[in-house]
Structure formats: structure tokens, C-alpha cells
Design an enzyme around this catalytic site. Structure first.
Site, PDB file in Angstrom:
ATOM      1  N   ARG A  83       0.842  -1.088  -0.165  1.00  0.00           N
ATOM      2  CA  ARG A  83       0.139  -0.166   0.041  1.00  0.00           C
ATOM      3  C   ARG A  83       0.897   1.242  -0.149  1.00  0.00           C
ATOM      4  NH1 ARG A  83      -4.313   2.303   4.290  1.00  0.00           N
ATOM      5  NH2 ARG A  83      -2.526   2.892   5.550  1.00  0.00           N
ATOM      6  N   HIS A 270     -14.298  -7.551  -1.737  1.00  0.00           N
ATOM      7  CA  HIS A 270     -13.205  -8.499  -0.943  1.00  0.00           C
ATOM      8  C   HIS A 270     -13.694  -9.002   0.476  1.00  0.00           C
ATOM      9  CE1 HIS A 270     -10.061  -6.897  -3.339  1.00  0.00           C
ATOM     10  NE2 HIS A 270     -10.202  -5.559  -2.819  1.00  0.00           N
ATOM     11  N   ASP A 321      -9.461  -5.555  -9.717  1.00  0.00           N
ATOM     12  CA  ASP A 321      -9.065  -4.793  -8.655  1.00  0.00           C
ATOM     13  C   ASP A 321      -7.697  -3.947  -8.983  1.00  0.00           C
ATOM     14  OD1 ASP A 321      -8.588  -3.521  -6.010  1.00  0.00           O
ATOM     15  OD2 ASP A 321      -8.265  -5.429  -4.894  1.00  0.00           O
TER      16      ASP A 321
HETATM   17 ZN   LIG Z   1     -10.130  -2.345  -4.546  1.00  0.00          ZN
END
Ligand SMILES: [Zn+2]
Length: 454
Positions: A83, A270, A321
């Protein structure tokens, strides 16, 4: 206007032979003739299946696909370290580069069989976190990219307010932030006006339950009143589930369903870590989950409990995604094979009527994928819908020799992109113009060169 003659084409009830489908000036189906025996057609297609909806994408992340696999020897790599790299990339994207990246990505999606994409779009502001004069500048660039290459898009401007439970947003997140529900609704309404200009779809959504507080979540849910599909990330990482327990006193899905009216118009991205109770809450309320097995695998999220979900007849579809993988068939196979490895059983996809893997999985990703993009359908091809289909190579040896009951399984389980000859949306063959493709590639290379050292 177009006139297509299909030797064999997949409908919801199964394969049909000799079907003529005609379209109007906008590429919408205006006539379907079965048992066609005439010669009044322009395009003959030997074997076709419907185009596939991609229910979850973050376009800009395509620019880092394959670039986060060279891990440090001394430090562990996980979702949260990934991330950080993704935030670094996000800080380096400008409107022109986003449009170029999205154009390349959407053209590759078409090549892989996706004919529509749902963009979960939270990169709203400039590099300093200030608003662009056009509030939905970056969202509009995604709409332009989609229009240019011919993919259908549902744009979801995403509400992102804070950095975590009871935590102010971090400087790296400044491009995502709306400071209040009112500010977000203003952004949503501006986006709605823009989306109409491009004749595209819109959805509404919040990034996750850690990114907005309870009051704000309720305000957005009340504002929407189930008018547009509502998307949110829900339980991707164990750390966020634990934080939900700590700060909200319960797991994310339980919290959601005990505090708000959540139903068939809610799409949970998710839903990786679910308890049995949470699974039942989702299925009893007829909500949908969007699974992204390639990204979930790539980011080491965890394994979705598919068997329990299926026992409850839960709705699901797929999304690409992070766009590290763009094959819808690979998404299905990975979901299936992970489950087979876990259970030592081969019949993952089944219901009370059938255990034909490909047919069950395809119906799920098609029907629920369309709901996720705000476009519910009753058949793969129907009057008034755009003509979106994949022209499959019927001469490929495995496909050529397959039987009718196995044909879709052969296409999904044993072939790849090489068996997809052409992708059509609105009755138009896409990706055909080589000079356009060349220009797109040059633009893409230049953009990547400039942001590579993010
Ligand atoms: Zn996502």
C-alpha cells in the site's frame, strides 16, 4: 446498424445455433431471430459468448503491475508495505497520465474479454490535495479513456474521509479526501452530471468502514436510498477486521448490517474474512460480494470461504482490482483451484440443479456483475441491451473437439487469451486500428518513463 449471424452463441439457457442479432444506430440489440436460415447479414461469427463485466478496478494501479515483486531480503512484504508503494504512485499521477494509463488498461481489458468495467475511483484531487477547478477532473479522464477504446464504464466516485478508525488521514491520502458527507455528495452530483454527458453509468460508495465514521456512512446510505449500486471494501485484511472489533466492538459485516439498511443494492468488495454469521447476513439480505482472486492472492489477503457462501446461495462476481492480472477466466480458475486445494474436492461450483462449473461460474459473474454496474439483465442477449460479445476461435483444437455440454468449460478452463479472436462492444469490433494502438503504446511508454521512479 449491424446484422450478425451467429453459428453458435451462448444464451442463459444454453448454446443456440443459427441466431441472427441486429442492432440499431447505438449498437443496441433491436432484433433476435432464432433458427435463422437467410443470407441477410453483414458479419458471420462461428462461436460467441457474452462480454464479461469487470466489477472492480482501480485504473491507476495498472502502472505498478509487476513492479512490486522484487522484495527486500531483510523486511517482510505484505499488503501494508504494498500500500505504501501504491500511495507513492498515486501521488505521482496527473490527469493526462491517468487518461493514458486507463486507455492502455481498458484496451487490454477488452483484449482479455472484459466489455465493461466498474471504476472504484478515489483519486480526486491534485498532487497537493487541492480540488481541481473541474471537481471530477480525474473521473472524467477515466470516462474519456473508456469512451476512446470502447469499453462500458460505471464510474463510482468514492467517499474517503479519514486514515483509519478514529484516525485523521495521512498526508499520502490527501488526494482522496472529502471532509464531510456534504462535500462528498457535491462531488457525487458533479460526477453524475459528467457521467450523463458520456452516457455512462454511475455508482456510489465509501472506501471502507475504516475510512468514514458511522454518521457519515448513514448519511450516504440515506442519500442514495438504493438508487445507485453502493460499493465498499469490506474485510480484505485480518488487521482491519481486528481493528473493527477493537473500535466498533464487532466485525465489519456485523457492524454494517446491524447499523444500516443493507440489501441487494450493496456490493461488498473483498469479503475475504467472514464468520458464519456474517456470511448469513450477506446472503439473507441478498447483497453481492465482488471477489478479486488474482489481486487477493497477489496481496496475500487470505482465502474466501466459498463453500459456506455457496451453501447459502450467495451472490458473487469478479473484479480485477489492482489490475495485476486481466483475465476473467484466470479469476474464475484461481477462485476454484484455491477451493479445490483447500477441500480436496473438485466440484467447487454447484447448485441444486447443476454442477457444471463453467456454466455456474459464468452465470454468477455475468448476472451479479451487471447488478454491480447498475444494469440488471435477464438474459445474456436481449432487446434494448448493447451487443457485447467475444468472438471465440472455433478452430482451436480443444474447442473444436469439445462437446456442447463441455464447451464453456473448455473455453474457461483450458484456453487463454489466444482463443479470443475479437471483442465487440455495441456491435463494434474493438482494438482493430493498429495506428491507434501504436500511438496509445507510445503515450503509455512516455508516461511510465516519467513516473517510474515514484
Ligand atoms: Zn479495491
Amino acid at each position: 446498424m449491424g446484422k450478425f449471424y451467429f453459428k453458435k452463441i451462448l444464451f442463459q439457457e444454453g448454446w443456440k445455433k443459427n441466431v441472427k442479432i441486429s442492432t440499431d444506430n447505438n449498437g443496441k440489440i433491436d432484433e433476435i431471430i432464432e433458427n435463422f436460415g437467410g443470407t441477410d447479414y453483414e458479419t458471420k461469427v462461428q462461436l460467441a459468448i457474452p462480454g464479461i463485466p469487470n466489477a472492480h478496478s482501480h485504473a491507476f494501479q495498472y502502472a505498478m503491475a509487476g513492479l512490486t515483486e522484487n522484495h527486500s531480503e531483510s523486511k517482510s512484504s505484505n499488503f501494508w508495505t504494498w500500500r505504501n508503494e501504491m500511495y507513492n504512485l498515486a501521488l505521482n499521477i496527473d490527469p493526462d497520465s491517468l487518461q493514458v494509463i486507463a486507455s492502455m488498461l481498458y484496451s487490454e481489458m477488452l483484449k482479455n474479454g472484459y466489455t465493461s468495467v466498474v471504476e472504484f475511483h478515489y483519486l480526486h484531487h491534485d498532487k497537493n490535495g487541492s480540488k481541481y477547478s473541474n471537481l471530477c477532473e480525474l473521473g472524467e479522464r477515466l470516462l474519456i479513456a473508456a469512451k476512446d477504446v470502447g469499453i462500458h464504464i460505471t464510474l463510482i466516485p468514492i467517499f474517503y474521509n479519514r486514515g483509519g478508525f478514529h484516525k485523521k488521514y495521512e498526508s499520502e491520502q490527501k488526494r482522496f479526501i472529502s471532509h464531510s458527507s456534504e462535500e462528498y455528495i457535491h462531488l457525487f452530483e458533479k460526477t453524475l452530471e459528467t457521467v450523463k454527458k458520456y452516457k455512462s453509468n454511475i455508482g456510489i460508495g465509501v472506501h471502507s468502514i475504516r475510512a468514514v465514521d458511522e454518521k457519515m456512512f448513514g448519511e450516504i446510505n440515506d442519500y442514495n436510498k438504493d438508487k445507485y449500486p453502493f460499493h465498499l471494501h469490506i474485510a480484505e485484511q485480518i488487521k482491519e477486521v481486528n481493528q473493527s472489533k477493537k473500535y466498533l466492538g464487532t466485525t465489519p459485516v456485523e457492524w454494517l448490517y446491524s447499523n444500516f439498511k443493507i440489501g441487494k443494492n450493496h456490493h461488498l468488495i473483498h469479503a475475504t474474512h467472514l464468520t458464519e454469521k456474517e456470511t448469513k447476513l450477506i446472503t439473507y439480505n441478498n447483497s453481492n460480494v465482488v471477489l478479486c482472486p488474482i489481486t487477493e492472492g497477489n496481496l496475500a489477503d487470505g482465502v474466501f470461504n466459498y463453500n459456506l457462501y455457496q451453501e447459502q446461495e450467495g451472490n458473487w462476481c469478479i473484479g480485477s482490482d489492482s489490475n495485476v492480472g486481466l483475465s476473467p477466466f484466470e479469476e474464475i480458475r484461481l477462485l476454484d483451484y484455491t477451493n479445490r486445494l483447500k477441500t480436496n474436492k473438485r466440484d467447487t461450483f454447484k447448485n441444486s440443479k447443476s454442477a457444471n462449473s463453467g456454466e455456474i461460474a459464468f452465470q454468477a459473474i455475468y448476472n451479479n456483475g451487471h447488478k454491480a454496474k447498475g444494469d440488471e439483465k435477464s438474459d445474456y442477449f436481449e432487446i434494448g441491451s448493447s451487443l457485447d460479445f467475444l468472438d471465440i476461435d472455433h478452430n482451436q483444437p480443444l474447442i473444436h473437439n469439445s462437446s456442447e455440454k463441455n464447451l464453456l468449460n473448455t473455453i474457461i478452463y483450458s484456453t487463454d487469451i489466444r482463443s479470443l479472436k475479437n471483442t465487440y462492444t455495441n456491435g463494434i469490433k474493438r482494438g482493430d486500428d493498429l495506428s491507434e494502438k501504436e500511438e496509445m503504446t507510445l503515450n503509455y511508454n512516455n508516461v511510465i518513463k516519467n513516473i517510474k521512479n515514484y
